[in-house]
Design a protein around this motif. Sequence first.
Motif, PDB file in Angstrom:
ATOM      1  N   HIS A 102       6.955   4.309  10.759  1.00 26.93           N
ATOM      2  CA  HIS A 102       7.502   4.255   9.426  1.00 26.93           C
ATOM      3  C   HIS A 102       6.904   3.106   8.519  1.00 26.93           C
ATOM      4  N   LEU A 103       6.222   2.319   9.079  1.00 26.35           N
ATOM      5  CA  LEU A 103       5.708   1.143   8.424  1.00 26.35           C
ATOM      6  C   LEU A 103       4.274   1.510   7.874  1.00 26.35           C
ATOM      7  N   GLY A 104       3.713   2.557   8.175  1.00 24.43           N
ATOM      8  CA  GLY A 104       2.565   2.902   8.055  1.00 24.43           C
ATOM      9  C   GLY A 104       1.200   2.601   8.984  1.00 24.43           C
ATOM     10  N   SER A 105       1.670   2.053  10.145  1.00 29.34           N
ATOM     11  CA  SER A 105       0.734   1.624  11.139  1.00 29.34           C
ATOM     12  C   SER A 105       0.402   2.781  11.914  1.00 29.34           C
ATOM     13  N   LEU A 106      -0.989   2.805  12.201  1.00 26.96           N
ATOM     14  CA  LEU A 106      -1.571   4.103  12.608  1.00 26.96           C
ATOM     15  C   LEU A 106      -1.403   3.908  14.244  1.00 26.96           C
ATOM     16  N   TYR A 145      -5.746   5.062   4.764  1.00 29.57           N
ATOM     17  CA  TYR A 145      -5.209   6.365   4.218  1.00 29.57           C
ATOM     18  C   TYR A 145      -3.866   6.416   4.954  1.00 29.57           C
ATOM     19  N   ALA A 146      -3.534   6.134   6.150  1.00 28.49           N
ATOM     20  CA  ALA A 146      -2.594   6.373   6.867  1.00 28.49           C
ATOM     21  C   ALA A 146      -1.290   5.440   6.126  1.00 28.49           C
ATOM     22  N   SER A 147      -1.566   4.348   5.791  1.00 28.42           N
ATOM     23  CA  SER A 147      -0.723   3.322   5.157  1.00 28.42           C
ATOM     24  C   SER A 147      -0.489   4.039   3.857  1.00 28.42           C
ATOM     25  N   GLN A 148      -1.405   4.392   3.010  1.00 30.44           N
ATOM     26  CA  GLN A 148      -1.132   4.965   1.731  1.00 30.44           C
ATOM     27  C   GLN A 148      -0.409   6.277   1.689  1.00 30.44           C
ATOM     28  N   ALA A 149      -0.656   7.228   2.760  1.00 32.85           N
ATOM     29  CA  ALA A 149      -0.173   8.325   2.637  1.00 32.85           C
ATOM     30  C   ALA A 149       1.319   8.157   3.148  1.00 32.85           C
ATOM     31  N   ILE A 150       1.830   7.115   3.754  1.00 35.48           N
ATOM     32  CA  ILE A 150       3.282   7.172   4.196  1.00 35.48           C
ATOM     33  C   ILE A 150       4.009   6.346   2.757  1.00 35.48           C
ATOM     34  N   PHE A 151       3.342   5.508   2.205  1.00 35.48           N
ATOM     35  CA  PHE A 151       3.816   4.786   1.006  1.00 35.48           C
ATOM     36  C   PHE A 151       4.213   5.961  -0.002  1.00 35.48           C
ATOM     37  N   MET A 152       3.061   6.723  -0.279  1.00 35.56           N
ATOM     38  CA  MET A 152       3.193   7.967  -1.196  1.00 35.56           C
ATOM     39  C   MET A 152       4.157   8.923  -0.616  1.00 35.56           C
ATOM     40  N   THR A 153       4.550   9.164   0.601  1.00 38.45           N
ATOM     41  CA  THR A 153       5.421  10.157   1.206  1.00 38.45           C
ATOM     42  C   THR A 153       6.938   9.582   0.724  1.00 38.45           C
TER      43      THR A 153
END
Length: 128
Positions: free
Chosen positions: A25-29, A50-58
Amino acid sequence: MEHKELCSRILALDGSIRFVGLVDHLGSLLVTMYRQGLTPLASTDETAKYASQAIFMTGTLAGGLNSKVGRLQYVVGKFDNLVRATIPVLSGSYDKFYLILSFEVDSDYLPIIEGKVLGFLQENRAFL
């Protein structure tokens, strides 16, 4: 179910799935897995970003509207060379994760997401 096993089983659901990753939930892969024989389009660092950005955008998309529009089921982005999807996953112990996937650009990705991936997650929720 261990994180690596989860990704492996989802990757095996359809031959057009290129990549599966699990993000906290913090964006760590946490885990990444590519289809065998595939040359990734992004480096490890680019995938983590990308993973971090995707979680932020979601999280931004879900925002405070959940009570009005309901829970976010997935987000899909279609690019020139692939399709990316982000799916929130609530485990049986209520830990929140995100599944990130990429598909071949010419694949029929919506039935794969809605039928195979979401179906698998629903059937196995108690084991996540």
